[in-house]
Design an enzyme around this catalytic site. Structure first.
Site, short mmCIF file in Angstrom:
data_model
loop_
_atom_site.label_atom_id
_atom_site.label_comp_id
_atom_site.label_asym_id
_atom_site.label_seq_id
_atom_site.Cartn_x
_atom_site.Cartn_y
_atom_site.Cartn_z
N HIS A 1 7.99 -5.53 -5.31
CA HIS A 1 8.51 -5.26 -3.96
C HIS A 1 9.81 -6.04 -3.78
O HIS A 1 9.91 -6.89 -2.89
CB HIS A 1 7.50 -5.65 -2.87
CG HIS A 1 6.37 -4.67 -2.71
ND1 HIS A 1 5.20 -4.98 -2.08
CD2 HIS A 1 6.25 -3.37 -3.09
CE1 HIS A 1 4.40 -3.92 -2.09
NE2 HIS A 1 5.01 -2.94 -2.70
N HIS B 1 -0.17 8.43 -4.95
CA HIS B 1 0.64 7.58 -4.08
C HIS B 1 2.11 7.79 -4.47
O HIS B 1 2.41 7.89 -5.66
CB HIS B 1 0.19 6.13 -4.33
CG HIS B 1 0.89 5.05 -3.59
ND1 HIS B 1 1.52 5.22 -2.39
CD2 HIS B 1 1.06 3.73 -3.91
CE1 HIS B 1 2.02 4.06 -1.99
NE2 HIS B 1 1.77 3.15 -2.90
N GLU C 1 4.71 5.70 -3.95
CA GLU C 1 5.57 4.54 -4.22
C GLU C 1 6.02 4.58 -5.69
O GLU C 1 5.28 5.00 -6.57
CB GLU C 1 4.81 3.23 -3.91
CG GLU C 1 5.76 2.05 -3.81
CD GLU C 1 5.14 0.81 -3.13
OE1 GLU C 1 3.91 0.79 -2.92
OE2 GLU C 1 5.90 -0.13 -2.82
N ASP D 1 6.41 2.72 -8.15
CA ASP D 1 5.73 2.11 -9.31
C ASP D 1 4.70 3.08 -9.90
O ASP D 1 4.23 2.86 -11.03
CB ASP D 1 5.10 0.76 -8.98
CG ASP D 1 4.25 0.76 -7.73
OD1 ASP D 1 4.51 1.56 -6.83
OD2 ASP D 1 3.32 -0.07 -7.65
N HIS E 1 -2.00 1.46 0.81
CA HIS E 1 -1.29 0.77 1.86
C HIS E 1 -0.10 1.55 2.41
O HIS E 1 0.67 1.02 3.22
CB HIS E 1 -0.81 -0.61 1.35
CG HIS E 1 0.22 -0.49 0.25
ND1 HIS E 1 1.44 -1.10 0.33
CD2 HIS E 1 0.24 0.19 -0.92
CE1 HIS E 1 2.15 -0.83 -0.76
NE2 HIS E 1 1.43 -0.05 -1.53
N ASP F 1 -3.79 1.79 -5.61
CA ASP F 1 -3.53 0.36 -5.37
C ASP F 1 -4.79 -0.42 -4.98
O ASP F 1 -4.90 -1.62 -5.29
CB ASP F 1 -2.48 0.20 -4.26
CG ASP F 1 -1.06 0.48 -4.75
OD1 ASP F 1 -0.78 0.26 -5.93
OD2 ASP F 1 -0.25 0.92 -3.92
N TYR G 1 -3.44 -10.21 -4.20
CA TYR G 1 -3.02 -8.83 -3.92
C TYR G 1 -3.55 -8.40 -2.55
O TYR G 1 -2.81 -7.82 -1.74
CB TYR G 1 -3.58 -7.92 -5.02
CG TYR G 1 -3.00 -6.53 -5.04
CD1 TYR G 1 -1.92 -6.22 -5.87
CD2 TYR G 1 -3.51 -5.52 -4.23
CE1 TYR G 1 -1.38 -4.96 -5.90
CE2 TYR G 1 -2.97 -4.25 -4.26
CZ TYR G 1 -1.91 -3.98 -5.10
OH TYR G 1 -1.38 -2.71 -5.11
N HIS H 1 -3.13 -0.89 -10.89
CA HIS H 1 -2.57 -2.15 -11.40
C HIS H 1 -3.71 -3.00 -11.95
O HIS H 1 -4.76 -3.13 -11.30
CB HIS H 1 -1.89 -2.97 -10.29
CG HIS H 1 -0.73 -2.31 -9.64
ND1 HIS H 1 0.48 -2.14 -10.26
CD2 HIS H 1 -0.59 -1.78 -8.41
CE1 HIS H 1 1.32 -1.54 -9.43
NE2 HIS H 1 0.69 -1.30 -8.30
FE1 FEO Z 1 1.87 0.89 -3.40
FE2 FEO Z 1 1.38 0.01 -6.61
O1 FEO Z 1 2.24 0.89 -5.23
#
Ligand code: FEO
Length: 395
Positions: A23, A79, A81, A83, A147, A166, A194, A227
């Site tokens: 981030h 998701h 995002e 990543d 999230h 996530d 996390y 992750h």
């Molecule tokens: Fe919310 Fe691992 O991206």
């Protein structure tokens, strides 16, 4: 390189050993991380998520070595995002017509980031199912605000794998992939960090979602997050832990966080720590200099605490910029059910304690009246107020 995880499912992600922050620089990475993508090869071939944009070429090349990309029947984007979606552009250049299943909000986030590229996007919602052959199905579960608004989990029947994205993840590089192969202390430390730094603002949403998932009565044999380690051994342990963490979590701990100019505010911080130990020897006490300690590690300690004390000297009618930025992060994380006190030195105007009290109150803390406001460096007369502050925090 693919790694087998269960049945006809393989991990095809990226272990990010060198990653130092996430981030931007808002999340410190101490033990590497991973972006986990998964390949299902039943009668249908399905890719669940991709990896972060900088690794997109490696990701596509590695995937090509494993399978003919044209064999992929569809992609699930849990998701948007980057990543997890950051390799989609490179991948879709190879297989442009491949359907992508995602939430309505993920259409917005994918098109918002990568533009309208004519991808065959299929919107799914909670309870939608899709057959992948061999009697197995994928079932979609929206995870709105866990999230991002677009977040989703995907459950695979037959093998009973929850691809949770996530949720239940950790920034932790585990080459062996599984929780039973990972160092347990590091695994839980990273899972808690996390949760505290990314998911805590949405803890109340999460608590309801966990109840909803429980209501589906799914058998879960494996939780494969996006992750860190895959929960293979006793996968429900992390679901149970999340239920505890999501419920205004606290331990018998008080954390003191401060910054100081000429050590006066530091002296108050350490006197408060001593006094906590005197009044309540079983209470865990932690002291951090905000300007020097890792912000995310300190937030994890705040998350564990039942009370905090925050200190800054007065500077130009305000507080130190290090403390001001730190307080903004505290506000964002929406901690609940915690007490707080303020302290600090001043030379003339002396606003810092009042400012900190107001900011802590706005951040959701129950602020005790007792405070330490020291004209110049603290003397014993000023420090005589410490026991009352501590008993207000403990009580
Ligand atoms: Fe919310 Fe691992 O991206």
């Amino acid at each position: 390189m693919r790694k087998h995880i269960k049945g006809n499912v393989s991990w095809v992600g990226y272990i990010d050993w060198e990653l130092e922050s996430f981030h931007g620089d808002d999340y410190s990475i101490m033990n590497g991380s991973s972006q986990n993508a998964y390949l299902i090869e039943e009668e249908k071939t399905v890719l669940i998520d991709t990896v972060w944009t900088p690794h997109r070429e490696d990701f596509v090349e590695n995937l090509k070595k494993e399978i003919d990309l044209k064999k992929i029947d569809f992609i699930v984007a849990n998701h948007g995002e980057c990543d997890h979606s950051g390799s989609l552009v490179a991948l879709m250049e190879e297989i442009p017509g491949t359907p992508i299943y995602c939430t309505a909000n993920a259409v917005k986030s994918l098109e918002g980031q990568y533009g309208k590229r004519g991808w065959d996007l299929h919107v799914v919602k909670t309870g939608d199912r899709i057959s992948i052959g061999n009697g197995k199905e994928l079932v979609f579960i929206e995870m709105r605000m866990l999230h991002w608004p677009d977040s989703m989990a995907t459950y695979m029947t037959g093998d009973n794998i929850l691809f949770s994205n996530d949720a239940f993840g950790q920034h932790y590089a585990v080459a062996e992939l599984f929780n039973d192969k990972a160092d347990r202390c590091t695994l839980y430390k990273e899972a808690e960090k996390y949760f505290a730094n990314i998911l805590n603002p949405f803890a109340q949403v999460l608590a309801k979602k966990l109840e909803e998932i429980k209501g589906f009565g799914l058998d879960i044999d494996m939780i494969a997050p996006s992750h860190g380690a895959i929960w293979r051994e006793d996968p429900m342990q992390i679901v149970e832990k999340y239920a505890v963490w999501a419920n205004a979590y606290q331990e018998d701990q008080i954390t003191i966080a401060y910054d100081t100019m000429w050590e006066g505010t530091a002296q108050i911080a350490h006197r408060i720590a001593q006094e906590i130990h005197t009044q309540s020897p079983d209470t865990v006490v932690k002291v951090f200099n905000i300007a020097k300690a890792d912000k995310n590690e300190v937030m994890t300690e705040i998350f564990r605490s039942k009370a905090i004390a925050v200190g800054s000297p007065t500077v130009c009618n305000g507080i130190l910029s290090s403390v001001a930025g730190w307080m903004e992060f505290v506000r964002q994380l929406k901690f609940r059910n915690k007490k707080a006190a303020a302290f600090g030195c001043y030379g003339w105007s002396g606003e810092s304690v009042k400012i900190l009290q107001e900011q802590l109150s706005k951040a959701g803390f129950t602020v005790v009246e007792e405070n330490i406001k020291s004209l110049w460096n603290p003397d014993e007369e000023t420090l005589a107020a410490v026991p009352a502050l501590v008993s207000a925090l403990i009580g």
